[in-house]
Design a protein around this motif. Structure first.
Motif, PDB file in Angstrom:
ATOM      1  N   LEU A 172       4.232  26.039  -4.908  1.00 45.96           N
ATOM      2  CA  LEU A 172       2.888  26.951  -5.300  1.00 45.96           C
ATOM      3  C   LEU A 172       2.794  27.097  -6.952  1.00 45.96           C
ATOM      4  O   LEU A 172       3.770  27.495  -7.456  1.00 45.96           O
ATOM      5  N   ASP A 173       1.681  26.602  -7.326  1.00 46.89           N
ATOM      6  CA  ASP A 173       1.652  26.918  -8.948  1.00 46.89           C
ATOM      7  C   ASP A 173       1.514  28.337  -9.098  1.00 46.89           C
ATOM      8  O   ASP A 173       0.543  28.900  -8.586  1.00 46.89           O
ATOM      9  N   THR A 174       2.104  28.807 -10.062  1.00 46.16           N
ATOM     10  CA  THR A 174       2.285  30.162 -10.238  1.00 46.16           C
ATOM     11  C   THR A 174       0.995  30.735 -11.233  1.00 46.16           C
ATOM     12  O   THR A 174       1.103  31.771 -11.264  1.00 46.16           O
ATOM     13  N   ASN A 175       0.648  29.758 -11.843  1.00 43.85           N
ATOM     14  CA  ASN A 175      -0.583  30.042 -12.468  1.00 43.85           C
ATOM     15  C   ASN A 175      -2.028  30.026 -11.639  1.00 43.85           C
ATOM     16  O   ASN A 175      -2.817  31.088 -11.809  1.00 43.85           O
ATOM     17  N   THR A 176      -2.038  29.096 -10.836  1.00 42.71           N
ATOM     18  CA  THR A 176      -3.286  28.957  -9.794  1.00 42.71           C
ATOM     19  C   THR A 176      -3.182  29.679  -8.537  1.00 42.71           C
ATOM     20  O   THR A 176      -4.123  29.767  -7.984  1.00 42.71           O
ATOM     21  N   TYR A 177      -2.080  29.870  -8.235  1.00 40.46           N
ATOM     22  CA  TYR A 177      -1.429  30.378  -6.881  1.00 40.46           C
ATOM     23  C   TYR A 177      -2.025  29.199  -5.741  1.00 40.46           C
ATOM     24  O   TYR A 177      -2.739  29.644  -4.770  1.00 40.46           O
ATOM     25  N   LYS A 178      -2.108  28.088  -6.019  1.00 36.17           N
ATOM     26  CA  LYS A 178      -2.515  27.009  -5.021  1.00 36.17           C
ATOM     27  C   LYS A 178      -1.244  25.893  -5.053  1.00 36.17           C
ATOM     28  O   LYS A 178      -0.244  26.070  -5.983  1.00 36.17           O
ATOM     29  N   ALA A 179      -1.119  25.345  -3.777  1.00 33.51           N
ATOM     30  CA  ALA A 179      -0.314  24.570  -3.723  1.00 33.51           C
ATOM     31  C   ALA A 179      -0.271  23.033  -4.385  1.00 33.51           C
ATOM     32  O   ALA A 179      -1.134  22.838  -4.544  1.00 33.51           O
ATOM     33  N   THR A 180       0.716  22.709  -4.779  1.00 33.81           N
ATOM     34  CA  THR A 180       0.874  21.425  -5.513  1.00 33.81           C
ATOM     35  C   THR A 180       1.809  20.269  -5.108  1.00 33.81           C
ATOM     36  O   THR A 180       2.768  20.903  -4.466  1.00 33.81           O
ATOM     37  N   VAL A 181       1.819  19.127  -5.272  1.00 30.63           N
ATOM     38  CA  VAL A 181       2.522  17.982  -4.890  1.00 30.63           C
ATOM     39  C   VAL A 181       3.564  17.793  -5.877  1.00 30.63           C
ATOM     40  O   VAL A 181       3.059  17.537  -7.066  1.00 30.63           O
ATOM     41  N   LYS A 182       4.799  17.911  -5.627  1.00 35.64           N
ATOM     42  CA  LYS A 182       5.790  17.613  -6.789  1.00 35.64           C
ATOM     43  C   LYS A 182       5.730  16.221  -7.038  1.00 35.64           C
ATOM     44  O   LYS A 182       5.487  15.350  -6.273  1.00 35.64           O
ATOM     45  N   PRO A 183       6.115  15.908  -8.209  1.00 37.50           N
ATOM     46  CA  PRO A 183       5.887  14.603  -8.959  1.00 37.50           C
ATOM     47  C   PRO A 183       6.998  13.489  -7.955  1.00 37.50           C
ATOM     48  O   PRO A 183       8.028  14.119  -7.703  1.00 37.50           O
ATOM     49  N   GLY A 184       6.645  12.455  -7.859  1.00 35.58           N
ATOM     50  CA  GLY A 184       7.513  11.489  -7.307  1.00 35.58           C
ATOM     51  C   GLY A 184       6.837  11.031  -5.914  1.00 35.58           C
ATOM     52  O   GLY A 184       5.891  11.214  -5.735  1.00 35.58           O
ATOM     53  N   GLU A 185       7.652   9.917  -5.437  1.00 31.68           N
ATOM     54  CA  GLU A 185       7.265   9.381  -4.294  1.00 31.68           C
ATOM     55  C   GLU A 185       7.613  10.162  -3.011  1.00 31.68           C
ATOM     56  O   GLU A 185       8.975  10.730  -3.068  1.00 31.68           O
ATOM     57  N   HIS A 186       7.055  10.414  -1.993  1.00 26.00           N
ATOM     58  CA  HIS A 186       7.242  11.291  -1.045  1.00 26.00           C
ATOM     59  C   HIS A 186       7.063  10.387   0.034  1.00 26.00           C
ATOM     60  O   HIS A 186       5.640  10.132   0.479  1.00 26.00           O
ATOM     61  N   PRO A 187       8.000  10.306   1.139  1.00 31.84           N
ATOM     62  CA  PRO A 187       7.551   9.541   2.505  1.00 31.84           C
ATOM     63  C   PRO A 187       6.916  10.649   3.410  1.00 31.84           C
ATOM     64  O   PRO A 187       6.911  11.650   3.297  1.00 31.84           O
ATOM     65  N   MET A 204       0.827  -1.062  -0.046  1.00 36.06           N
ATOM     66  CA  MET A 204       0.087  -0.163   0.080  1.00 36.06           C
ATOM     67  C   MET A 204       0.944   1.356   0.165  1.00 36.06           C
ATOM     68  O   MET A 204       1.694   1.581   0.971  1.00 36.06           O
ATOM     69  N   THR A 205       0.449   2.166  -0.785  1.00 36.79           N
ATOM     70  CA  THR A 205       1.384   3.244  -0.857  1.00 36.79           C
ATOM     71  C   THR A 205       0.491   4.658  -0.495  1.00 36.79           C
ATOM     72  O   THR A 205      -0.833   4.363  -0.534  1.00 36.79           O
ATOM     73  N   LYS A 206       1.225   5.572   0.015  1.00 35.06           N
ATOM     74  CA  LYS A 206       0.570   6.808   0.767  1.00 35.06           C
ATOM     75  C   LYS A 206       0.643   7.877  -0.426  1.00 35.06           C
ATOM     76  O   LYS A 206       2.124   8.161  -0.791  1.00 35.06           O
ATOM     77  N   LYS A 207      -0.283   8.628  -0.606  1.00 37.68           N
ATOM     78  CA  LYS A 207      -0.175   9.689  -1.674  1.00 37.68           C
ATOM     79  C   LYS A 207      -0.474  10.984  -0.825  1.00 37.68           C
ATOM     80  O   LYS A 207      -1.492  11.011  -0.039  1.00 37.68           O
ATOM     81  N   ILE A 208       0.144  12.060  -0.906  1.00 35.85           N
ATOM     82  CA  ILE A 208      -0.056  13.476  -0.286  1.00 35.85           C
ATOM     83  C   ILE A 208      -0.814  14.142  -1.386  1.00 35.85           C
ATOM     84  O   ILE A 208      -0.658  14.197  -2.349  1.00 35.85           O
ATOM     85  N   VAL A 209      -2.036  14.624  -1.019  1.00 37.30           N
ATOM     86  CA  VAL A 209      -2.831  15.418  -1.689  1.00 37.30           C
ATOM     87  C   VAL A 209      -3.373  16.823  -1.335  1.00 37.30           C
ATOM     88  O   VAL A 209      -3.491  16.909  -0.011  1.00 37.30           O
ATOM     89  N   VAL A 210      -3.278  17.795  -2.197  1.00 39.48           N
ATOM     90  CA  VAL A 210      -3.708  19.025  -1.663  1.00 39.48           C
ATOM     91  C   VAL A 210      -4.979  19.587  -2.386  1.00 39.48           C
ATOM     92  O   VAL A 210      -5.034  19.089  -3.633  1.00 39.48           O
ATOM     93  N   ASP A 211      -6.205  19.574  -1.494  1.00 43.66           N
ATOM     94  CA  ASP A 211      -7.268  19.966  -2.143  1.00 43.66           C
ATOM     95  C   ASP A 211      -7.452  21.415  -2.614  1.00 43.66           C
ATOM     96  O   ASP A 211      -7.299  22.287  -2.096  1.00 43.66           O
ATOM     97  N   GLN A 212      -7.181  21.164  -4.059  1.00 36.72           N
ATOM     98  CA  GLN A 212      -7.379  22.674  -4.789  1.00 36.72           C
ATOM     99  C   GLN A 212      -8.459  23.595  -4.408  1.00 36.72           C
ATOM    100  O   GLN A 212      -8.528  24.703  -4.842  1.00 36.72           O
ATOM    101  N   ASN A 213      -9.578  22.951  -4.163  1.00 40.73           N
ATOM    102  CA  ASN A 213     -10.578  23.856  -3.912  1.00 40.73           C
ATOM    103  C   ASN A 213     -10.650  24.537  -2.333  1.00 40.73           C
ATOM    104  O   ASN A 213     -11.015  25.892  -1.966  1.00 40.73           O
TER     105      ASN A 213
END
Ligand code: SF4
Length: 65
Positions: free
Chosen positions: A28-43, A1-10
């Motif tokens: 921070l996405d400079t187009n939407t000014y919302k935080a995003t999770v960088k690609p890849g696996e993150h502990p 089982m893997t865990k994924k970090i999610v930012v609710d864009q709403n």
């Protein structure tokens, strides 16, 4: 089982707190000014948990898939 970090864009208000606390995971996405999770696996480490705790709107969660 893997865990994924999610930012609710709403919910994210683009306060830039999570990228400051944990820049290896969040940016921070400079187009939407919302935080995003960088690609890849993150502990789910202390920095991630600190960012989750510091988000003023509770936009960050960890999903198991
Ligand atoms: S701390 Fe929360 S509101 Fe602030 S940028 Fe990160 S996800 Fe968005």
């Amino acid at each position: 089982m893997t865990k994924k970090i999610v930012v609710d864009q709403n919910k994210c208000i683009g306060c830039n707190t999570c990228p400051l606390i944990c820049p290896k995971v969040f940016e921070l996405d400079t187009n939407t000014y919302k935080a995003t999770v960088k690609p890849g696996e993150h502990p789910i480490d202390e920095d991630v948990n600190n960012a989750i705790g510091a988000c003023p709107v509770g936009a960050i969660s960890v999903e198991e898939n």
